[in-house]
Motif scaffolding. Structure first.
Motif, PDB file in Angstrom:
ATOM      1  N   ARG A 183       0.928  -1.063  -0.090  1.00 33.93           N
ATOM      2  CA  ARG A 183       0.035  -0.132  -0.217  1.00 33.93           C
ATOM      3  C   ARG A 183       0.459   1.308  -0.078  1.00 33.93           C
ATOM      4  NH1 ARG A 183      -3.224   2.610   4.379  1.00 33.93           N
ATOM      5  NH2 ARG A 183      -5.241   3.592   3.414  1.00 33.93           N
ATOM      6  N   PRO A 184       1.560   1.541  -0.623  1.00 31.56           N
ATOM      7  CA  PRO A 184       2.167   2.223  -0.943  1.00 31.56           C
ATOM      8  C   PRO A 184       2.029   3.681  -0.804  1.00 31.56           C
ATOM      9  CG  PRO A 184       2.686   0.765  -3.145  1.00 31.56           C
ATOM     10  CD  PRO A 184       1.498   0.932  -2.543  1.00 31.56           C
ATOM     11  N   ALA A 185       3.003   4.798  -0.206  1.00 33.88           N
ATOM     12  CA  ALA A 185       2.263   6.030   0.287  1.00 33.88           C
ATOM     13  C   ALA A 185       1.594   7.304  -0.954  1.00 33.88           C
ATOM     14  CB  ALA A 185       3.724   6.904   1.191  1.00 33.88           C
ATOM     15  N   PHE A 186       2.343   7.060  -2.006  1.00 39.10           N
ATOM     16  CA  PHE A 186       2.201   7.945  -2.492  1.00 39.10           C
ATOM     17  C   PHE A 186       0.737   7.304  -3.710  1.00 39.10           C
ATOM     18  CE2 PHE A 186       3.865   4.250  -5.567  1.00 39.10           C
ATOM     19  CZ  PHE A 186       3.384   4.836  -6.415  1.00 39.10           C
ATOM     20  N   ARG A 187       0.438   6.506  -3.253  1.00 41.47           N
ATOM     21  CA  ARG A 187      -0.888   6.369  -3.946  1.00 41.47           C
ATOM     22  C   ARG A 187      -1.675   6.385  -2.273  1.00 41.47           C
ATOM     23  NH1 ARG A 187       1.451   0.930  -6.934  1.00 41.47           N
ATOM     24  NH2 ARG A 187       0.707   2.326  -8.881  1.00 41.47           N
ATOM     25  N   VAL A 188      -2.088   6.144  -1.529  1.00 40.23           N
ATOM     26  CA  VAL A 188      -2.149   6.439  -0.367  1.00 40.23           C
ATOM     27  C   VAL A 188      -2.525   8.511  -0.175  1.00 40.23           C
ATOM     28  CG1 VAL A 188      -2.708   6.204   2.532  1.00 40.23           C
ATOM     29  CG2 VAL A 188      -1.847   4.799   0.874  1.00 40.23           C
ATOM     30  N   ALA A 189      -1.152   8.995  -0.459  1.00 40.21           N
ATOM     31  CA  ALA A 189      -1.749   9.921  -0.464  1.00 40.21           C
ATOM     32  C   ALA A 189      -2.612  10.425  -1.075  1.00 40.21           C
ATOM     33  CB  ALA A 189      -0.576  10.938  -0.338  1.00 40.21           C
ATOM     34  N   ALA A 190      -3.083  10.313  -2.666  1.00 43.77           N
ATOM     35  CA  ALA A 190      -3.396  10.165  -3.596  1.00 43.77           C
ATOM     36  C   ALA A 190      -5.028   9.970  -2.887  1.00 43.77           C
ATOM     37  CB  ALA A 190      -3.510  10.168  -5.083  1.00 43.77           C
ATOM     38  N   ILE A 191      -5.667   8.867  -2.787  1.00 44.35           N
ATOM     39  CA  ILE A 191      -6.697   8.082  -2.367  1.00 44.35           C
ATOM     40  C   ILE A 191      -6.349   7.707  -1.495  1.00 44.35           C
ATOM     41  CG2 ILE A 191      -8.306   7.072  -2.855  1.00 44.35           C
ATOM     42  CD1 ILE A 191      -7.495   7.523  -6.274  1.00 44.35           C
ATOM     43  N   PRO A 192      -7.194   8.281   0.027  1.00 48.66           N
ATOM     44  CA  PRO A 192      -6.632   7.603   1.534  1.00 48.66           C
ATOM     45  C   PRO A 192      -6.870   6.082   2.000  1.00 48.66           C
ATOM     46  CG  PRO A 192      -6.824  10.502   2.200  1.00 48.66           C
ATOM     47  CD  PRO A 192      -7.573   9.517  -0.395  1.00 48.66           C
ATOM     48  N   SER A 193      -8.454   5.948   0.629  1.00 50.18           N
ATOM     49  CA  SER A 193      -9.052   4.786   0.864  1.00 50.18           C
ATOM     50  C   SER A 193      -8.340   3.649  -0.059  1.00 50.18           C
ATOM     51  CB  SER A 193     -10.698   5.027   0.542  1.00 50.18           C
ATOM     52  OG  SER A 193     -10.804   4.956  -1.196  1.00 50.18           O
ATOM     53  N   TYR A 194      -7.332   3.712  -0.595  1.00 45.68           N
ATOM     54  CA  TYR A 194      -6.695   2.708  -1.337  1.00 45.68           C
ATOM     55  C   TYR A 194      -6.441   1.859  -0.519  1.00 45.68           C
ATOM     56  CZ  TYR A 194      -3.833   0.652  -4.553  1.00 45.68           C
ATOM     57  OH  TYR A 194      -3.038  -0.345  -5.475  1.00 45.68           O
ATOM     58  N   LYS A 195      -7.290   0.557  -1.104  1.00 46.39           N
ATOM     59  CA  LYS A 195      -7.229  -0.578  -0.442  1.00 46.39           C
ATOM     60  C   LYS A 195      -6.713  -0.473   1.341  1.00 46.39           C
ATOM     61  CE  LYS A 195      -3.353  -2.829  -2.650  1.00 46.39           C
ATOM     62  NZ  LYS A 195      -2.317  -3.374  -3.724  1.00 46.39           N
ATOM     63  N   ALA A 196      -7.447   0.412   2.298  1.00 48.29           N
ATOM     64  CA  ALA A 196      -7.882   0.836   3.713  1.00 48.29           C
ATOM     65  C   ALA A 196      -8.359  -0.572   4.180  1.00 48.29           C
ATOM     66  CB  ALA A 196      -8.780   2.225   3.935  1.00 48.29           C
ATOM     67  N   HIS A 197      -9.336  -0.739   3.301  1.00 50.46           N
ATOM     68  CA  HIS A 197     -10.145  -1.949   4.229  1.00 50.46           C
ATOM     69  C   HIS A 197      -9.610  -3.144   4.434  1.00 50.46           C
ATOM     70  CE1 HIS A 197     -10.004  -2.624  -0.353  1.00 50.46           C
ATOM     71  NE2 HIS A 197     -10.588  -4.186   0.052  1.00 50.46           N
ATOM     72  N   ARG A 198      -8.230  -3.450   3.658  1.00 51.25           N
ATOM     73  CA  ARG A 198      -7.284  -4.117   3.987  1.00 51.25           C
ATOM     74  C   ARG A 198      -6.927  -4.633   5.448  1.00 51.25           C
ATOM     75  NH1 ARG A 198      -5.386  -5.905  -2.161  1.00 51.25           N
ATOM     76  NH2 ARG A 198      -7.151  -5.128  -3.014  1.00 51.25           N
ATOM     77  N   LEU A 199      -6.465  -3.164   5.806  1.00 49.83           N
ATOM     78  CA  LEU A 199      -5.650  -3.265   7.036  1.00 49.83           C
ATOM     79  C   LEU A 199      -6.156  -3.653   8.430  1.00 49.83           C
ATOM     80  CD1 LEU A 199      -5.521   0.937   6.641  1.00 49.83           C
ATOM     81  CD2 LEU A 199      -3.165  -0.722   6.513  1.00 49.83           C
ATOM     82  N   ALA A 200      -5.403  -4.235   8.602  1.00 47.67           N
ATOM     83  CA  ALA A 200      -5.383  -4.837  10.030  1.00 47.67           C
ATOM     84  C   ALA A 200      -4.825  -4.229  11.179  1.00 47.67           C
ATOM     85  CB  ALA A 200      -4.221  -6.161  10.403  1.00 47.67           C
ATOM     86  N   ALA A 201      -5.425  -3.995  12.705  1.00 45.71           N
ATOM     87  CA  ALA A 201      -5.341  -3.910  13.314  1.00 45.71           C
ATOM     88  C   ALA A 201      -3.934  -2.896  13.766  1.00 45.71           C
ATOM     89  CB  ALA A 201      -5.918  -4.267  14.330  1.00 45.71           C
ATOM     90  N   ASP A 202      -2.983  -3.375  13.676  1.00 45.48           N
ATOM     91  CA  ASP A 202      -1.137  -3.191  13.217  1.00 45.48           C
ATOM     92  C   ASP A 202      -0.706  -2.332  12.152  1.00 45.48           C
ATOM     93  OD1 ASP A 202      -0.860  -4.919  11.694  1.00 45.48           O
ATOM     94  OD2 ASP A 202       0.197  -6.642  12.597  1.00 45.48           O
ATOM     95  N   GLY A 203      -2.183  -2.172  11.350  1.00 46.05           N
ATOM     96  CA  GLY A 203      -1.278  -1.236  10.255  1.00 46.05           C
ATOM     97  C   GLY A 203      -1.257  -2.195   9.321  1.00 46.05           C
TER      98      GLY A 203
END
Length: 304
Positions: free
Chosen positions: A66-86
């Protein structure tokens, strides 16, 4: 069949996930630990090498899923796959097998490639761009349809129907499946969105409207220019939806498009005549009870 001189790139995580869900979890090591993903992946690689006869093969890994440059553009990117520890949420029975898979690949002598800050998709895209020979990208991820290029012999071997039945995706296949030009998949996917990756798409724009927009304007850039210039030709009701989604349109391709120019080391990929560490490979085979799967894998890659 790919044949002499071709490069095969494995979307390794995609393949071991499919093996995990496709091979019964009753396939276990002597101590009872599940090894269904391990054995399923080894058997898949063996079939691919025997059936398509690549000259070179690279197992590509997600150094950053989940690269930072993609998350910075669209915060929802793969967010539903995050575990509690990130980290990425992974079934525990698969998580224990991933280190085994990665070590097996390395001690077998197969080329393994990953790059910090990038996904395996980006690694495969970069290696494809560098290749001067035909390329087969083996994946279950539709995002990589954007790589198909008939002129350069780049195809996707798509595991849509499981690990035994794979579709060969070229530009004609993309056009037939989605009704768009074969090289336009990234723009189409950005418009349509992809819930599996947390990409919202343009609200109210589904597959048919996305295809109509691509055919009318060629790309997202063409769409935004047409909006700016007040052009007609938009499918009914879509102009207002696109106007409201301008911020998304401006950044969507930075997330959807794979990176084709990572500054990463050269990767050879020649199939190994002998394992890189035969003693360790034997230990792993015995420890995890890999038996015939490991034998088939070693026979295939050593004769590739």
């Amino acid at each position: 069949m790919s044949g002499v001189g071709s490069l095969m790139l494995l979307d390794t995580a995609s393949l071991y996930y499919r093996a995990f869900f496709g091979v019964p979890d009753t396939v276990r090591a002597p101590d009872g630990t599940p090894v269904n993903a391990v054995r399923g992946l080894l058997d898949t690689i063996a079939r691919l090498v025997r059936g398509r006869e690549p000259s070179r093969l690279v197992a590509c890994l997600d150094a950053d899923w989940r690269p930072a440059f993609r998350v910075a553009a669209i915060p929802s990117y793969k967010a539903h796959r995050l575990a509690a520890d990130g980290t990425e949420e992974t079934p525990p029975a698969l998580a224990t097998q991933i280190p085994v898979i990665e070590e097996l690949l390395r001690v077998s002598g197969l080329a393994v490639a990953g790059q910090p800050g990038f996904e395996a998709d980006d690694v495969m895209a970069t290696l494809s761009a560098r290749s001067d020979s035909p390329v087969d990208v083996v994946t279950g991820d539709r995002d990589l349809f954007q790589l198909v290029d008939d002129a350069r012999g780049i195809r996707v071997i798509y595991t849509v129907r499981g690990l035994l039945n794979m579709d060969v995706i070229d530009e004609a296949a993309v056009a037939a499946k989605y009704g768009i030009p074969g090289r336009a998949y990234a723009d189409y996917a950005a418009l349509r969105g992809d819930p599996s990756d947390g990409l919202p798409g343009v609200p109210g724009v589904g597959e048919k409207t996305a295809a109509a927009l691509i055919n009318a304007f060629g790309s997202i850039d063409g769409i935004t220019k047409a909006l700016d210039q007040g052009h007609g030709g938009f499918p009914r009701g879509s102009r207002d939806k696109l106007e409201k989604a301008r911020d998304y349109l401006d950044i969507s391709l930075s997330v959807v498009r794979v990176v084709t120019d990572i500054a990463m080391p050269e990767v050879g990929g020649d199939l190994p005549a002998v394992p890189a560490d035969a003693a360790r490979l034997k230990e792993l085979g015995e420890r995890w009870g890999l038996g015939s799967s490991l034998s088939r894998f070693l026979t295939a890659v050593s004769q590739g």
